[in-house]
Design an enzyme around this catalytic site. Structure first.
Site, short mmCIF file in Angstrom:
data_model
loop_
_atom_site.label_atom_id
_atom_site.label_comp_id
_atom_site.label_asym_id
_atom_site.label_seq_id
_atom_site.Cartn_x
_atom_site.Cartn_y
_atom_site.Cartn_z
N LYS A 124 -34.21 13.80 -10.25
CA LYS A 124 -33.29 12.69 -9.99
C LYS A 124 -32.10 12.80 -10.93
O LYS A 124 -32.27 12.90 -12.15
CB LYS A 124 -34.05 11.37 -10.22
CG LYS A 124 -33.43 10.16 -9.58
CD LYS A 124 -34.40 8.99 -9.73
CE LYS A 124 -33.87 7.73 -9.09
NZ LYS A 124 -34.66 6.56 -9.49
O1 G3P Z 1 -34.54 2.44 -7.14
C1 G3P Z 1 -33.58 1.93 -7.98
C2 G3P Z 1 -34.12 0.77 -8.67
O2 G3P Z 1 -35.08 1.10 -9.63
C3 G3P Z 1 -33.14 -0.20 -9.20
O3 G3P Z 1 -33.65 -1.40 -8.80
O4 G3P Z 1 -33.95 -3.81 -8.86
O5 G3P Z 1 -33.28 -2.55 -10.95
O6 G3P Z 1 -31.67 -2.86 -9.10
P1 G3P Z 1 -33.10 -2.73 -9.47
#
Ligand code: G3P
Length: 217
Positions: A87
């Site tokens: 990633k």
């Molecule tokens: O997959 C990306 C993720 O981990 C970010 O999610 O909820 O932190 O915006 P969030």
């Protein structure tokens, strides 16, 4: 549509895997820290443990922000297990590293994608997955789902093989809307998956079936 779970929590990964509907896992440095997994050695071991729990792709994020560092870290991650997807952040050196790895046949996931232009670059670099963060766009009053639709149109126009991995999914409606728009994959918390199970008519109907069965026996 593939379902990935967005966590480094082994119990939650196992719960989704046990349902038989899990296609992979995504992680990031914040999710690792949330589970108290710190230090390179522990993080590397944790990736292997995750790979042992699931059948599909497991995204493991580099920390370096320069090309040489990303290549070094990405190669070490890819060697851990054949399920690892490297990633990479959506910056210039990340795109260069993405091209480097895709030329070598190593799977990649371009992360922190917030625009159609970034997604176009990721596809040009041969990314396996592109991760538009829809929840974080919604957080700033910008339509995250619209970005999924834009990327779907662009990728279909040119038959790019990069898979659209809708990320920063927060809830069940994100999952359903991403499915309607043709995202190839969604990654979200366990609740965004198990929440899809819920319908009061299912519960009421089941209760009645069981009550009627008891009456007759
Ligand atoms: O997959 C990306 C993720 O981990 C970010 O999610 O909820 O932190 O915006 P969030």
């Amino acid at each position: 549509m593939k379902f990935f779970i967005d966590t480094a929590n082994l119990e939650q990964i196992k719960e989704a895997q046990d349902m038989g509907i899990l296609d992979g896992v995504t992680t990031n440095p914040s999710l690792m820290a949330k589970e108290g997994i710190t230090g390179t050695d522990n993080i590397m071991k944790h990736y292997v443990n995750i790979c042992k729990l699931v059948d599909g792709d497991v995204s493991a994020e580099v920390i370096a922000t320069d090309f040489d560092g990303m290549v070094r870290e990405g190669e070490a991650l890819a060697e851990l297990h054949d399920q690892i997807v490297v990633k990479l952040p959506m910056i210039k050196d990340g795109i260069k590293a993405c091209k480097y790895f895709s030329d070598k046949g190593v799977k990649t996931n371009m992360t922190l994608v917030f625009s159609a232009g970034q997604a176009l670059l990721a596809a040009k670099a041969g990314a396996t997955y592109v991760s538009p963060f829809i929840g974080r766009l919604d957080d700033i009053s910008t339509d995250g789902l619209n970005l999924i639709a834009e990327i779907r149109m662009i990728y279909d126009n040119y038959e790019f093989e990069t898979e659209i991995l809708a990320a920063s999914v927060r809830h069940t409606m994100h999952v359903i809307d991403c499915a309607k728009l043709g995202a190839d994959v969604m990654t979200g918390p366990l609740s965004s998956i198990t929440g899809l199970l819920n319908h009061p008519l299912t519960d009421i109907g089941l209760e009645k079936f069981l009550a009627d069965f008891k009456k007759g026996n």
